[in-house]
Design a protein around this motif. Structure first.
Motif, PDB file in Angstrom:
ATOM      1  N   LEU A  10      68.275  15.161   9.068  1.00 61.80           N
ATOM      2  CA  LEU A  10      67.345  15.251   7.991  1.00 61.80           C
ATOM      3  C   LEU A  10      67.032  16.588   7.564  1.00 61.80           C
ATOM      4  CD1 LEU A  10      64.285  13.641  10.388  1.00 61.80           C
ATOM      5  CD2 LEU A  10      64.984  12.906   8.241  1.00 61.80           C
ATOM      6  N   ALA A  11      66.665  16.426   6.181  1.00 56.69           N
ATOM      7  CA  ALA A  11      66.513  17.696   5.408  1.00 56.69           C
ATOM      8  C   ALA A  11      65.116  17.245   4.639  1.00 56.69           C
ATOM      9  CB  ALA A  11      67.471  18.233   4.836  1.00 56.69           C
ATOM     10  N   LEU A  12      64.605  18.134   4.100  1.00 56.62           N
ATOM     11  CA  LEU A  12      63.332  18.225   3.199  1.00 56.62           C
ATOM     12  C   LEU A  12      63.777  19.028   1.936  1.00 56.62           C
ATOM     13  CD1 LEU A  12      60.475  19.140   5.586  1.00 56.62           C
ATOM     14  CD2 LEU A  12      61.264  16.861   4.850  1.00 56.62           C
ATOM     15  N   LYS A  13      63.512  18.249   0.730  1.00 51.17           N
ATOM     16  CA  LYS A  13      63.764  18.745  -0.582  1.00 51.17           C
ATOM     17  C   LYS A  13      62.684  18.798  -1.527  1.00 51.17           C
ATOM     18  CE  LYS A  13      66.241  17.086  -4.317  1.00 51.17           C
ATOM     19  NZ  LYS A  13      67.532  16.673  -5.110  1.00 51.17           N
ATOM     20  N   LEU A  14      62.506  19.864  -2.313  1.00 53.36           N
ATOM     21  CA  LEU A  14      61.580  19.770  -3.266  1.00 53.36           C
ATOM     22  C   LEU A  14      62.030  18.876  -4.375  1.00 53.36           C
ATOM     23  CD1 LEU A  14      58.800  21.370  -4.137  1.00 53.36           C
ATOM     24  CD2 LEU A  14      60.156  22.878  -5.437  1.00 53.36           C
ATOM     25  N   PRO A  15      61.433  17.815  -4.753  1.00 55.99           N
ATOM     26  CA  PRO A  15      62.105  16.862  -5.642  1.00 55.99           C
ATOM     27  C   PRO A  15      62.267  17.285  -7.156  1.00 55.99           C
ATOM     28  CG  PRO A  15      59.676  16.095  -5.072  1.00 55.99           C
ATOM     29  CD  PRO A  15      60.249  17.349  -4.242  1.00 55.99           C
ATOM     30  N   GLU A  16      63.055  16.906  -7.765  1.00 59.20           N
ATOM     31  CA  GLU A  16      63.559  17.146  -9.196  1.00 59.20           C
ATOM     32  C   GLU A  16      63.288  16.028  -9.994  1.00 59.20           C
ATOM     33  OE1 GLU A  16      67.113  19.987  -9.286  1.00 59.20           O
ATOM     34  OE2 GLU A  16      67.634  19.007  -7.433  1.00 59.20           O
ATOM     35  N   LYS A  18      65.459  14.603 -11.844  1.00 62.49           N
ATOM     36  CA  LYS A  18      66.527  13.490 -11.432  1.00 62.49           C
ATOM     37  C   LYS A  18      66.341  12.569 -10.276  1.00 62.49           C
ATOM     38  CE  LYS A  18      69.547  16.751  -8.841  1.00 62.49           C
ATOM     39  NZ  LYS A  18      70.705  17.187  -8.920  1.00 62.49           N
ATOM     40  N   ASP A  19      65.309  12.919  -9.504  1.00 61.57           N
ATOM     41  CA  ASP A  19      65.206  12.241  -8.346  1.00 61.57           C
ATOM     42  C   ASP A  19      64.060  11.039  -8.546  1.00 61.57           C
ATOM     43  OD1 ASP A  19      66.851  13.883  -6.363  1.00 61.57           O
ATOM     44  OD2 ASP A  19      65.168  15.401  -6.461  1.00 61.57           O
ATOM     45  N   ALA A  20      63.395  11.263  -9.638  1.00 62.65           N
ATOM     46  CA  ALA A  20      62.434  10.348  -9.810  1.00 62.65           C
ATOM     47  C   ALA A  20      62.620   8.790  -9.801  1.00 62.65           C
ATOM     48  CB  ALA A  20      61.690  10.477 -11.197  1.00 62.65           C
ATOM     49  N   GLU A  21      63.981   8.652 -10.311  1.00 56.98           N
ATOM     50  CA  GLU A  21      64.210   7.181 -10.072  1.00 56.98           C
ATOM     51  C   GLU A  21      64.383   6.400  -8.724  1.00 56.98           C
ATOM     52  OE1 GLU A  21      68.146   4.552 -12.027  1.00 56.98           O
ATOM     53  OE2 GLU A  21      67.111   6.111 -13.278  1.00 56.98           O
ATOM     54  N   ARG A  22      65.236   7.289  -7.900  1.00 53.15           N
ATOM     55  CA  ARG A  22      65.013   6.966  -6.655  1.00 53.15           C
ATOM     56  C   ARG A  22      63.967   6.934  -5.772  1.00 53.15           C
ATOM     57  NH1 ARG A  22      66.903   4.027  -2.235  1.00 53.15           N
ATOM     58  NH2 ARG A  22      67.052   5.167  -0.282  1.00 53.15           N
ATOM     59  N   ILE A  23      62.830   7.763  -6.053  1.00 51.57           N
ATOM     60  CA  ILE A  23      61.459   7.847  -5.378  1.00 51.57           C
ATOM     61  C   ILE A  23      60.762   6.630  -6.012  1.00 51.57           C
ATOM     62  CG2 ILE A  23      59.381   9.044  -5.203  1.00 51.57           C
ATOM     63  CD1 ILE A  23      61.125  11.628  -5.394  1.00 51.57           C
ATOM     64  N   PHE A  24      60.893   6.441  -7.279  1.00 52.78           N
ATOM     65  CA  PHE A  24      60.191   5.251  -7.725  1.00 52.78           C
ATOM     66  C   PHE A  24      60.581   3.987  -6.959  1.00 52.78           C
ATOM     67  CE2 PHE A  24      59.909   1.739 -10.615  1.00 52.78           C
ATOM     68  CZ  PHE A  24      58.445   1.336 -10.846  1.00 52.78           C
ATOM     69  N   GLY A  75      71.375  12.416   3.830  1.00 52.34           N
ATOM     70  CA  GLY A  75      71.500  12.678   2.559  1.00 52.34           C
ATOM     71  C   GLY A  75      70.904  11.985   1.241  1.00 52.34           C
ATOM     72  N   GLU A  76      70.074  10.894   1.772  1.00 54.30           N
ATOM     73  CA  GLU A  76      69.501   9.998   0.852  1.00 54.30           C
ATOM     74  C   GLU A  76      67.934  10.172   0.858  1.00 54.30           C
ATOM     75  OE1 GLU A  76      69.683   4.980  -0.430  1.00 54.30           O
ATOM     76  OE2 GLU A  76      70.503   5.822   1.706  1.00 54.30           O
ATOM     77  N   ILE A  77      67.235   9.992  -0.146  1.00 49.89           N
ATOM     78  CA  ILE A  77      65.965  10.055  -0.028  1.00 49.89           C
ATOM     79  C   ILE A  77      65.094   8.852   0.480  1.00 49.89           C
ATOM     80  CG2 ILE A  77      63.704  10.195  -1.529  1.00 49.89           C
ATOM     81  CD1 ILE A  77      65.336  11.996  -3.539  1.00 49.89           C
ATOM     82  N   VAL A  78      64.395   9.012   1.318  1.00 49.55           N
ATOM     83  CA  VAL A  78      63.933   7.504   2.170  1.00 49.55           C
ATOM     84  C   VAL A  78      62.420   7.743   2.104  1.00 49.55           C
ATOM     85  CG1 VAL A  78      66.154   7.532   3.501  1.00 49.55           C
ATOM     86  CG2 VAL A  78      64.227   8.930   4.365  1.00 49.55           C
ATOM     87  N   GLY A  79      61.819   8.777   1.810  1.00 48.30           N
ATOM     88  CA  GLY A  79      60.043   8.725   1.631  1.00 48.30           C
ATOM     89  C   GLY A  79      59.714  10.192   1.406  1.00 48.30           C
ATOM     90  N   MET A  80      58.691  10.417   1.343  1.00 45.95           N
ATOM     91  CA  MET A  80      58.041  11.689   0.918  1.00 45.95           C
ATOM     92  C   MET A  80      56.944  12.230   2.070  1.00 45.95           C
ATOM     93  SD  MET A  80      58.942  12.455  -2.318  1.00 45.95           S
ATOM     94  CE  MET A  80      57.747  13.506  -2.765  1.00 45.95           C
ATOM     95  N   GLY A  81      56.952  13.567   2.150  1.00 46.75           N
ATOM     96  CA  GLY A  81      56.023  14.231   3.129  1.00 46.75           C
ATOM     97  C   GLY A  81      55.693  15.401   2.605  1.00 46.75           C
ATOM     98  N   GLY A  82      54.449  16.155   3.259  1.00 47.62           N
ATOM     99  CA  GLY A  82      54.097  17.438   2.778  1.00 47.62           C
ATOM    100  C   GLY A  82      52.779  17.669   2.779  1.00 47.62           C
ATOM    101  N   PHE A  83      52.372  18.808   2.362  1.00 47.29           N
ATOM    102  CA  PHE A  83      51.098  19.330   2.666  1.00 47.29           C
ATOM    103  C   PHE A  83      50.307  18.937   1.026  1.00 47.29           C
ATOM    104  CE2 PHE A  83      53.400  22.935   4.553  1.00 47.29           C
ATOM    105  CZ  PHE A  83      52.857  22.647   5.693  1.00 47.29           C
ATOM    106  N   ASN A  84      49.379  17.935   1.435  1.00 46.41           N
ATOM    107  CA  ASN A  84      48.604  17.527   0.212  1.00 46.41           C
ATOM    108  C   ASN A  84      47.832  18.453  -0.341  1.00 46.41           C
ATOM    109  OD1 ASN A  84      49.774  14.648   0.603  1.00 46.41           O
ATOM    110  ND2 ASN A  84      48.073  14.216   1.891  1.00 46.41           N
ATOM    111  N   SER A  85      47.285  19.414   0.400  1.00 47.49           N
ATOM    112  CA  SER A  85      46.586  20.358   0.126  1.00 47.49           C
ATOM    113  C   SER A  85      46.723  21.681   1.000  1.00 47.49           C
ATOM    114  CB  SER A  85      44.794  20.147   0.051  1.00 47.49           C
ATOM    115  OG  SER A  85      44.549  19.920   1.587  1.00 47.49           O
TER     116      SER A  85
END
Length: 187
Positions: A10-16, A18-24, A75-85
């Motif tokens: 597992l790793a966390l990455k600030l999305p770019e 170019k990641d929009a297509e995979r996240i969508f 190595g593959e984006i599988v979801g999103m997480g983080g601080f909403n605020s």
């Protein structure tokens, strides 16, 4: 590029952008599943909506207001997480997350939320982290419960989900409690 390695999987990455297509793609293929608990799914109708989300997230990150990260599993984006605020004034943050259903059941989100909690207390030097989940969302609620967050109460009709309100259970963790918990598990 910002990448925070959690462990070998597992790793966390600030999305770019170019990641929009995979996240969508993940959002779109999980649309009915995600709509049960998340109010933003219908507002994500096109890849451009995800691009706008990424742009806003990067801007808010630069201002210290949020941190939205893509979750990388092997190595593959599988979801999103983080601080909403993030509130520096109150030394507090609120964590949110979602994971595509086909990646659930591997402990991914528990490890992700643990990493965000550690980051909040150790790096950002916050005092409080909060997680809110719909009362009926047992999968989401099990994560803060597993990590020792304290169930602090219920907010009635906290969120409008398309055609009805849902109540939220609020979980909180204080820096002192987190550090004591870690200290006790190391003894």
């Amino acid at each position: 590029m910002f990448i925070h390695k959690i462990d070998d999987e597992l790793a966390l990455k600030l999305p770019e952008l170019k990641d929009a297509e995979r996240i969508f793609e993940l959002t779109d293929s999980s649309r009915e599943y995600l709509k049960e608990w998340l109010p933003w799914v219908d507002f994500t109708a096109r890849v451009e909506d995800t691009q706008d989300f990424i742009k806003a997230g990067r801007s808010n990150f630069a201002e210290g207001k949020t941190l939205n990260a893509a979750i990388l599993f092997e190595g593959e984006i599988v979801g999103m997480g983080g601080f909403n605020s993030i509130s520096q004034a109150n030394k507090a943050a609120s964590i949110g997350y979602w994971l595509a259903p086909q990646y659930q059941g591997h402990g991914i989100m528990t490890r992700v939320v643990k990493a965000f909690t550690e980051h909040a207390f150790d790096e950002l030097e916050l005092n409080r982290v909060e997680i809110r989940a719909a009362v009926g969302n047992q999968k989401s609620r099990s994560i803060p419960e597993r990590l020792g967050y304290v169930e602090e109460g219920t907010i009635r009709q906290a969120e409008w989900l398309y055609d009805h309100y849902v109540d939220h259970t609020v979980y909180g963790m204080l820096a002192e409690d987190w550090h004591n918990r870690i200290k006790n598990t190391q003894q």
